[in-house]
Design a protein around this motif. Sequence first.
Motif, PDB file in Angstrom:
ATOM      1  N   LYS A 166       0.827  -1.214   0.000  1.00 39.88           N
ATOM      2  CA  LYS A 166       0.000   0.000   0.000  1.00 39.88           C
ATOM      3  C   LYS A 166       0.858   1.259   0.000  1.00 39.88           C
ATOM      4  O   LYS A 166       0.453   2.302  -0.534  1.00 39.88           O
ATOM      5  N   SER A 182      -7.824  -7.250  -2.654  1.00 36.68           N
ATOM      6  CA  SER A 182      -9.115  -6.557  -2.700  1.00 36.68           C
ATOM      7  C   SER A 182     -10.251  -7.494  -3.095  1.00 36.68           C
ATOM      8  O   SER A 182     -11.430  -7.171  -2.903  1.00 36.68           O
ATOM      9  N   LYS A 185     -13.641  -8.823  -1.136  1.00 32.72           N
ATOM     10  CA  LYS A 185     -15.027  -8.337  -1.194  1.00 32.72           C
ATOM     11  C   LYS A 185     -15.952  -9.382  -1.804  1.00 32.72           C
ATOM     12  O   LYS A 185     -17.173  -9.335  -1.603  1.00 32.72           O
TER      13      LYS A 185
END
Length: 307
Positions: A166, A182, A185
């Motif tokens: 990040k 990610s 999700k």
Amino acid sequence: MKKAIIYIILAALLVTFIYRTDFDFSRILNMDLHDFILLSAVILISYINSFFAIKIQFAMLDVFESKINIALLTLASNILNYLPAKGGMLSLGTFLKVKKKVPFNKFVFTTMLIYILVTVVTLLMSLFFIFDDKMLSFYNKINFPFVILFCLITAVLVFISYKIAKNNRENKLSQYYILFVSNRKLINKNKMNLFYTVLTILGGITLFSARMYISFGIAGSDISIYHAFLIGIIANLSFFLSFTPGGLGVKEGFVAGISYLLFADAGIGVVASLIDRAVNLLLTLVTGIISIKILDKRFFSKNPEEK
């Protein structure tokens, strides 16, 4: 080349083991038709369980496909998994990317999630046998503090690597890693998919246990349902370690190991797993070849059929 050498070595070890055993293989050749039909029926039901597993994975990826096509993909994957490097899994990922525009990283994420769930569920189920005298001797050989420490270190390293990624978003590798993570999700979108996946895992273990119960009987060793279920659970761990085509040699090794632990006879375990392998391979070839031909006409020929 290295993988090919490993496959050859494993196959050679399996052949050597079979050659040295004093088992009467005429028992397999003289398999009763009733036993063959019964074992075939349970294997075919296990294909249905695999169908639901792939259907649930498609649902995780928001891919909507007809039940017939999912069934065909399931059967085709069965035979393609006998190719090196998990050919069935790779072909399924390629199909999703080319025909359904699903990013490959999403497919890898859901596949890894399923692998993790298989391992966790199998290990938890193995705890049902923790008070079994023979299994207790096996558990005593496991360094649980080391295993826990390894898991903790792995979790910390994953967390640290994510933080580093990040902070270095300009790096291509970091960008891909963030994109991959990610995908979590997909889990939050419908948590029931995880529950359904666990059910297919339990179904797979139960069905393989039934297959072992029948196969051991064909091999001339009537075992209890309790021992068949124990064998099914332990052998299911080979799912995570099946790096050979079709898991050849790996599952046989797991069944042989637990057979030796339970009955002091590894040979009968190898023979029983080979009986299951032979019938399964026969059904896989028949259903897989037909499915591949139909899928080729529907999706990959110049004039595909209407779906």
